[in-house]
Enzyme design. Structure first.
Site, PDB file in Angstrom:
ATOM      1  N   ASP A  84       0.848  -1.185   0.000  1.00 40.38           N
ATOM      2  CA  ASP A  84       0.000   0.000   0.000  1.00 40.38           C
ATOM      3  C   ASP A  84       0.888   1.242   0.000  1.00 40.38           C
ATOM      4  OD1 ASP A  84      -2.693   1.302   0.374  1.00 40.38           O
ATOM      5  OD2 ASP A  84      -1.590   2.105   2.085  1.00 40.38           O
ATOM      6  N   HIS A  85       0.534   2.208  -0.838  1.00 39.84           N
ATOM      7  CA  HIS A  85       1.418   3.358  -1.056  1.00 39.84           C
ATOM      8  C   HIS A  85       1.243   4.462  -0.022  1.00 39.84           C
ATOM      9  CE1 HIS A  85       4.183   5.808  -3.148  1.00 39.84           C
ATOM     10  NE2 HIS A  85       3.904   5.428  -4.379  1.00 39.84           N
ATOM     11  N   ALA A  86       0.112   4.446   0.705  1.00 39.31           N
ATOM     12  CA  ALA A  86      -0.166   5.563   1.605  1.00 39.31           C
ATOM     13  C   ALA A  86       0.878   5.755   2.710  1.00 39.31           C
ATOM     14  CB  ALA A  86      -1.565   5.402   2.216  1.00 39.31           C
TER      15      ALA A  86
END
Length: 354
Positions: A326-328
């Protein structure tokens, strides 16, 4: 890129955090000039003149007022941009994260130690998991050398988000839950989650203060595999993480409402060090072509990937590896740093447990 455990240098991973400068606010004139430079190649002379007139009026009018508000915000925050960027780019976005926001890719180990080979999945997974746990321990004990640009220390805060972190869906906006703590801060989750054939397992990677050895990890992974063999596929709840965000949030609430114990299970997954996916796919093609491996990491079986985890290690049936993240919580260079460390350790040991 220096990720080595330093014996001669006293610097600790997060020791410079409080002394780092705040993010500066660029001059309004500089921002507008850069905007015009960016627009110019795509506009006709007439369009560019009209745009320049609008920018000039903005600079003399409402732009001044907005810039003062930005300066005021910057006086109360060390990073005036971070919260806005996180919300707009990641947390308020409603499109499916796993396919359109996450970053993913192949593990490079096959280039020197681990060419595709049937029957090596679990053994290799135990070794790469052990090295990953060593990296977690370097961060937890603050022995990972702070990264620098020359002699200037860089912000290491995102390294706290690599492990024990998960994005949780909301109807309108997601949240990031980070359970990581350094040794000086207190207890930190030390369990792993393994997903195989749509079923979810967990075990603690630390026993009596010691990280499990590769043979011990192999025993756990073998047990997971044995539990799934000859059985029908599990419910594949992980596939919900590849849904549109609002629908996933609603499904998550439904799961919790039908049985409160589901909230405990979700908490175990969210707080885990990372997720290991035992994938039955054989994606490798040729040494010169990582396309199939990369595509499988990006778009593979959603029933065995928890798309919201900060790190999901993918172990394929032919002994190759990939990851989806996940990039967040962090940018890709954090993972690149860890993968570089893993690659070096695997290379030094020729891919074997010594």
């Amino acid at each position: 890129m220096d990720n080595n455990l330093s014996k001669s240098r006293p610097e600790r991973t997060f020791q410079y955090q409080s002394s780092l400068p705040s993010l500066p606010v660029p001059l309004l004139e500089t921002s507008l000039s850069k905007y015009l430079d960016a627009v110019h190649p795509f506009a006709s002379e007439e369009e560019f003149k009209a745009t320049a007139d609008i920018v000039s009026k903005f600079q003399a009018g409402v732009g001044k007022e907005l810039h003062q508000k930005l300066l005021q915000r910057a006086r109360t925050k060390r990073n005036w941009l971070e919260e806005w960027w996180l919300d707009t780019a990641y947390l308020e976005v409603r499109i499916p994260s796993q396919l359109k926001v996450n970053f993913a890719g192949p593990g490079p180990y096959l280039e020197h130690c681990w060419p595709p080979e049937e029957g090596t999945q679990l053994q290799r997974t135990s070794i790469t998991t052990w090295h990953t746990l060593q990296y977690w321990n370097l961060i937890r004990t603050e022995r990972l050398h702070p990264q620098k640009a020359g002699k200037i220390p860089l912000d290491m805060d995102q390294f706290r988000m690599l492990f024990c972190t998960c994005k949780v869906p909301g109807v309108k906006k997601d949240t990031i839950r980070n359970y990581f703590k350094t040794e000086s801060e207190g207890p930190c989750p030390s369990h792993l989650v393994v997903i195989c054939r749509g079923r979810i397992f967990t075990f603690d990677a630390v026993c009596d203060g010691q990280i499990l050895t590769p043979p011990e990890l192999l025993r756990q992974l073998s047990y997971v595999k044995e539990c799934c063999e000859g059985e029908p596929e599990g419910d594949g709840v992980a596939a919900l993480t590849s849904e549109e965000r609002t629908r996933w949030a609603q499904a998550r609430e439904y799961l919790i409402n039908i049985d409160p114990h589901n909230n405990t299970i979700l908490e175990i997954i969210q707080s885990s060090l990372f997720v290991i996916s035992l994938d039955e796919t054989k994606p490798y093609s040729t040494p010169e072509n990582f396309t199939n491996l990369t595509q499988e990491a990006l778009t593979g079986n959603p029933t065995i990937r928890w798309g919201d985890k900060s790190y999901n290690s993918l172990a394929f049936a032919d002994g190759t590896f990939g990851s989806t993240c996940d990039h967040a919580p962090y940018d890709a260079m954090v993972l690149v740093s860890m993968c570089w460390y893993l690659d070096q350790q695997i290379k030094v040991t020729s891919g074997r447990w010594k």
